[in-house]
Design a protein around this motif. Sequence first.
Motif, PDB file in Angstrom:
ATOM      1  N   PHE A  25      40.986  39.012  43.734  1.00 50.84           N
ATOM      2  CA  PHE A  25      41.463  39.930  42.557  1.00 50.84           C
ATOM      3  C   PHE A  25      40.105  40.225  41.651  1.00 50.84           C
ATOM      4  O   PHE A  25      39.404  39.252  41.099  1.00 50.84           O
ATOM      5  CB  PHE A  25      42.395  39.396  41.744  1.00 50.84           C
ATOM      6  N   PHE A  26      39.922  41.613  41.508  1.00 49.18           N
ATOM      7  CA  PHE A  26      38.942  42.074  40.417  1.00 49.18           C
ATOM      8  C   PHE A  26      39.790  42.341  39.208  1.00 49.18           C
ATOM      9  O   PHE A  26      40.510  43.501  39.157  1.00 49.18           O
ATOM     10  CB  PHE A  26      38.254  43.198  41.046  1.00 49.18           C
ATOM     11  N   ASP A  27      39.323  41.439  38.084  1.00 50.47           N
ATOM     12  CA  ASP A  27      40.081  41.873  36.804  1.00 50.47           C
ATOM     13  C   ASP A  27      38.950  42.739  36.028  1.00 50.47           C
ATOM     14  O   ASP A  27      38.085  42.716  35.426  1.00 50.47           O
ATOM     15  CB  ASP A  27      40.105  40.529  36.009  1.00 50.47           C
ATOM     16  N   THR A  28      39.267  44.277  36.235  1.00 50.65           N
ATOM     17  CA  THR A  28      38.502  45.354  35.838  1.00 50.65           C
ATOM     18  C   THR A  28      38.224  45.311  34.232  1.00 50.65           C
ATOM     19  O   THR A  28      37.218  45.699  33.818  1.00 50.65           O
ATOM     20  CB  THR A  28      39.041  46.782  36.257  1.00 50.65           C
ATOM     21  N   ALA A  29      39.561  44.845  33.626  1.00 53.63           N
ATOM     22  CA  ALA A  29      39.563  44.770  32.138  1.00 53.63           C
ATOM     23  C   ALA A  29      38.344  43.929  31.720  1.00 53.63           C
ATOM     24  O   ALA A  29      37.565  43.872  30.784  1.00 53.63           O
ATOM     25  CB  ALA A  29      40.697  44.640  31.412  1.00 53.63           C
ATOM     26  N   LEU A  30      38.318  42.766  32.554  1.00 58.41           N
ATOM     27  CA  LEU A  30      37.480  41.483  32.147  1.00 58.41           C
ATOM     28  C   LEU A  30      36.005  41.974  32.401  1.00 58.41           C
ATOM     29  O   LEU A  30      35.262  41.742  31.515  1.00 58.41           O
ATOM     30  CB  LEU A  30      37.657  40.537  32.529  1.00 58.41           C
ATOM     31  N   ILE A  31      35.816  42.629  33.518  1.00 59.43           N
ATOM     32  CA  ILE A  31      34.553  43.203  33.736  1.00 59.43           C
ATOM     33  C   ILE A  31      33.799  44.220  32.727  1.00 59.43           C
ATOM     34  O   ILE A  31      32.840  44.117  32.185  1.00 59.43           O
ATOM     35  CB  ILE A  31      34.623  44.000  35.216  1.00 59.43           C
ATOM     36  N   ASN A  32      35.128  45.064  32.228  1.00 56.78           N
ATOM     37  CA  ASN A  32      34.287  46.095  31.165  1.00 56.78           C
ATOM     38  C   ASN A  32      34.041  45.288  29.769  1.00 56.78           C
ATOM     39  O   ASN A  32      33.054  45.806  29.220  1.00 56.78           O
ATOM     40  CB  ASN A  32      35.544  47.155  31.040  1.00 56.78           C
ATOM     41  N   TYR A  33      34.968  44.485  29.450  1.00 60.37           N
ATOM     42  CA  TYR A  33      34.652  43.569  28.365  1.00 60.37           C
ATOM     43  C   TYR A  33      33.350  43.050  28.622  1.00 60.37           C
ATOM     44  O   TYR A  33      32.618  42.741  27.598  1.00 60.37           O
ATOM     45  CB  TYR A  33      35.882  42.625  28.266  1.00 60.37           C
ATOM     46  N   HIS A  34      33.185  42.054  29.422  1.00 58.69           N
ATOM     47  CA  HIS A  34      31.819  41.290  29.904  1.00 58.69           C
ATOM     48  C   HIS A  34      30.847  42.186  29.499  1.00 58.69           C
ATOM     49  O   HIS A  34      29.713  41.891  29.006  1.00 58.69           O
ATOM     50  CB  HIS A  34      31.997  40.824  31.080  1.00 58.69           C
ATOM     51  N   ALA A  35      30.850  43.723  30.160  1.00 57.42           N
ATOM     52  CA  ALA A  35      29.786  44.486  30.014  1.00 57.42           C
ATOM     53  C   ALA A  35      29.061  44.646  28.814  1.00 57.42           C
ATOM     54  O   ALA A  35      27.851  45.080  28.485  1.00 57.42           O
ATOM     55  CB  ALA A  35      29.982  45.762  30.786  1.00 57.42           C
ATOM     56  N   ASP A  36      30.050  44.668  27.557  1.00 59.36           N
ATOM     57  CA  ASP A  36      29.431  44.742  26.468  1.00 59.36           C
ATOM     58  C   ASP A  36      28.489  43.917  25.824  1.00 59.36           C
ATOM     59  O   ASP A  36      27.927  44.085  24.768  1.00 59.36           O
ATOM     60  CB  ASP A  36      30.733  44.672  25.472  1.00 59.36           C
ATOM     61  N   TRP A  37      28.133  42.715  26.768  1.00 54.70           N
ATOM     62  CA  TRP A  37      26.897  41.908  26.243  1.00 54.70           C
ATOM     63  C   TRP A  37      25.831  42.656  25.952  1.00 54.70           C
ATOM     64  O   TRP A  37      25.062  42.368  25.126  1.00 54.70           O
ATOM     65  CB  TRP A  37      26.947  40.942  27.178  1.00 54.70           C
ATOM     66  N   ARG A  38      25.651  43.601  26.843  1.00 58.05           N
ATOM     67  CA  ARG A  38      24.392  44.432  26.420  1.00 58.05           C
ATOM     68  C   ARG A  38      24.088  45.235  25.251  1.00 58.05           C
ATOM     69  O   ARG A  38      23.147  45.060  24.792  1.00 58.05           O
ATOM     70  CB  ARG A  38      24.174  45.604  27.586  1.00 58.05           C
TER      71      ARG A  38
END
Length: 214
Positions: free
Chosen positions: A62-75
């Motif tokens: 399973f790909f948790d897209t919400a978590l992926i998007n949240y994590h991307a904010d590290w930039r």
Amino acid sequence: MPQVDEKVRKAAERLASLGAKVSEVSVPMHRVGPAIWLPIAAEGATQQMMKNNGYGFNYKGFFDTALINYHADWRKRADELSETLKMTMVLGEYFIQEYHGSFYGKAQNLSRQLKLAYESALADFDLLLMPTLPLTATPLPKADAPLAEVIQRAFEMLPNTCPMDLTGHPAMSIPCGLVDGLPVGLMLIGKDYDEGTIYRAAYAFEQSGDWKTF
């Protein structure tokens, strides 16, 4: 640390008194485990955990897209990353840019040999036993500590544990005594999918007395 080694040897003797058959075994390749682990950890953390936002391509789960998007904010908040993560990313990016993944590939190939080295030892034993850390707990760096001390504190505990990250062997740490008031860890390593043997040995050890007095 000799005192840590002595506590772990005493723990082995205690397991023997509980009915286990205990013998010494050598896995020479264990000494280079951290060197094999480093390219995989540094490049892997940089490429997958950070650049790819924590997901792997062609993964069947399973790909948790919400978590992926949240994590991307590290930039947007990269300055808030820990010093150790920043250093890991710099090292990982250097490996990727200069060596194009060849160290990562070589380390992955060697990790298969490392796994076989442990499995060769486990062919004659149900469990391997060693210190979880080669030393007792060290002080947390102060807020103004130099970078070298921060990096040392973060990575000095890894030599005995990081090889299992590569091989996938199940392992557990249990306390087995105190040195200068600080706990010593005993690591039990089992065969693939044989966590039950680890649990039984750990439970028997735990029930044998108060580890703080061992």
